[in-house]
Scaffold this motif. Structure first.
Motif, PDB file in Angstrom:
ATOM      1  N   GLU A   1      10.700  44.294 -26.152  1.00 31.61           N
ATOM      2  CA  GLU A   1       9.821  42.783 -25.586  1.00 31.61           C
ATOM      3  C   GLU A   1       8.857  42.896 -25.761  1.00 31.61           C
ATOM      4  N   ARG A   2       8.118  43.826 -24.572  1.00 32.01           N
ATOM      5  CA  ARG A   2       6.893  43.603 -23.803  1.00 32.01           C
ATOM      6  C   ARG A   2       5.432  44.759 -24.400  1.00 32.01           C
ATOM      7  N   GLY A   3       6.200  45.188 -25.684  1.00 34.79           N
ATOM      8  CA  GLY A   3       5.105  46.088 -26.492  1.00 34.79           C
ATOM      9  C   GLY A   3       5.180  47.325 -26.071  1.00 34.79           C
ATOM     10  N   PHE A   4       6.807  47.718 -25.301  1.00 38.96           N
ATOM     11  CA  PHE A   4       6.907  49.525 -25.148  1.00 38.96           C
ATOM     12  C   PHE A   4       7.969  50.006 -26.077  1.00 38.96           C
ATOM     13  N   SER A   5       7.845  49.768 -27.391  1.00 41.17           N
ATOM     14  CA  SER A   5       8.828  50.774 -28.040  1.00 41.17           C
ATOM     15  C   SER A   5       8.944  52.191 -28.441  1.00 41.17           C
ATOM     16  N   ASP A   6       7.717  52.806 -27.489  1.00 46.13           N
ATOM     17  CA  ASP A   6       8.010  54.646 -27.658  1.00 46.13           C
ATOM     18  C   ASP A   6       8.177  54.701 -26.031  1.00 46.13           C
ATOM     19  N   VAL A   7       9.048  54.190 -25.451  1.00 47.23           N
ATOM     20  CA  VAL A   7       9.063  54.366 -23.797  1.00 47.23           C
ATOM     21  C   VAL A   7      10.803  54.721 -24.132  1.00 47.23           C
ATOM     22  N   ARG A   8      11.103  55.486 -23.217  1.00 42.31           N
ATOM     23  CA  ARG A   8      12.623  55.686 -22.745  1.00 42.31           C
ATOM     24  C   ARG A   8      13.054  55.483 -21.966  1.00 42.31           C
TER      25      ARG A   8
ATOM     26  N   PHE B   1       7.977  57.293 -14.494  1.00 45.93           N
ATOM     27  CA  PHE B   1       7.219  56.578 -14.460  1.00 45.93           C
ATOM     28  C   PHE B   1       7.088  56.314 -12.511  1.00 45.93           C
ATOM     29  N   SER B   2       8.399  56.007 -12.025  1.00 46.59           N
ATOM     30  CA  SER B   2       8.991  55.322 -10.762  1.00 46.59           C
ATOM     31  C   SER B   2       8.229  57.019 -10.055  1.00 46.59           C
TER      32      SER B   2
ATOM     33  N   LEU C   1      -0.500  58.146 -13.537  1.00 44.28           N
ATOM     34  CA  LEU C   1       0.032  57.550 -14.578  1.00 44.28           C
ATOM     35  C   LEU C   1      -1.469  56.956 -14.964  1.00 44.28           C
ATOM     36  N   THR C   2      -2.060  56.642 -16.562  1.00 45.49           N
ATOM     37  CA  THR C   2      -3.304  55.719 -16.505  1.00 45.49           C
ATOM     38  C   THR C   2      -2.948  54.569 -16.384  1.00 45.49           C
ATOM     39  N   PRO C   3      -3.907  53.725 -16.697  1.00 43.06           N
ATOM     40  CA  PRO C   3      -4.074  51.736 -17.024  1.00 43.06           C
ATOM     41  C   PRO C   3      -2.599  51.677 -17.915  1.00 43.06           C
ATOM     42  N   ARG C   4      -2.347  52.190 -18.848  1.00 37.76           N
ATOM     43  CA  ARG C   4      -1.358  51.836 -19.734  1.00 37.76           C
ATOM     44  C   ARG C   4      -0.242  52.400 -19.150  1.00 37.76           C
TER      45      ARG C   4
ATOM     46  N   SER D   1       4.976  48.164 -14.667  1.00 40.74           N
ATOM     47  CA  SER D   1       5.288  46.970 -14.384  1.00 40.74           C
ATOM     48  C   SER D   1       6.003  45.971 -15.467  1.00 40.74           C
ATOM     49  N   ALA D   2       5.654  46.531 -16.248  1.00 37.38           N
ATOM     50  CA  ALA D   2       6.869  45.610 -17.732  1.00 37.38           C
ATOM     51  C   ALA D   2       7.858  46.057 -17.646  1.00 37.38           C
ATOM     52  N   ALA D   3       8.428  46.983 -16.899  1.00 40.42           N
ATOM     53  CA  ALA D   3       9.595  47.557 -15.913  1.00 40.42           C
ATOM     54  C   ALA D   3      10.728  47.148 -15.775  1.00 40.42           C
ATOM     55  N   ARG D   4       9.610  47.036 -14.242  1.00 39.19           N
ATOM     56  CA  ARG D   4       9.508  46.269 -13.302  1.00 39.19           C
ATOM     57  C   ARG D   4      10.105  44.591 -12.917  1.00 39.19           C
TER      58      ARG D   4
END
Length: 147
Positions: free
Chosen positions: A29-36, A43-44, A96-99, A105-108
């Motif tokens: 929903e937040r535009g990160f459809s390529d993340v699993r 990331f954590s 981590l890059t800014p992306r 942040s989106a995951a949180r």
């Protein structure tokens, strides 16, 4: 293990699955459809600071090859960078890059949104008791892909 203990164990696993699924849906929903989901564990780990692919492998208890593949995917998609480790020119630090920070942040946000569904399903007292119990049992603890 008695039947009640087994039921408790499987309920915790189901709840974990619901949370991971909720975060995944929130990421899309937040535009990160390529993340699993497994990327979230990377990331954590990286929010604690830069590390090598070998360091990620150790933290996540996966093979070095699997960690290298995850890092390559995340580099290719702009979530992390690899840079020469100034203290060891043979090693590459993953950061981590800014992306990647935005995805974290989106995951949180997605996790908080999903937990709020639990809050709405329970009375305030039951939700507070659940949160207290989970925080007692799960803290401190590490995050890594399960099973």
């Amino acid at each position: 293990m008695n039947d009640n203990d087994w039921q408790t164990a499987t309920s915790v696993l189901r709840l974990s699955t619901q949370l991971v699924d909720g975060i995944q849906a929130g990421m899309v929903e937040r535009g990160f459809s390529d993340v699993r989901p497994v990327h979230g564990f990377v990331f954590s780990a990286l929010t604690q600071g830069a590390t090598t692919a070998s360091g990620l492998a150790a933290q996540l208890e996966i093979t070095k090859q699997a960690a290298a593949q995850l890092v390559s995917y995340l580099v290719d998609h702009g979530y992390v960078t690899r840079e020469v480790d100034p203290s060891d020119g043979r090693a590459q630090l993953v950061t981590l890059t800014p992306r990647g920070v935005s995805a974290t942040s989106a995951a949180r946000e997605a996790a908080e949104q999903h937990v709020d569904t639990w809050r709405r399903q329970l009375s305030a007292a039951h939700f507070d008791a659940l949160a207290d119990a989970l925080n007692t049992l799960g803290t401190p603890g590490r995050l890594r892909p399960n099973w």
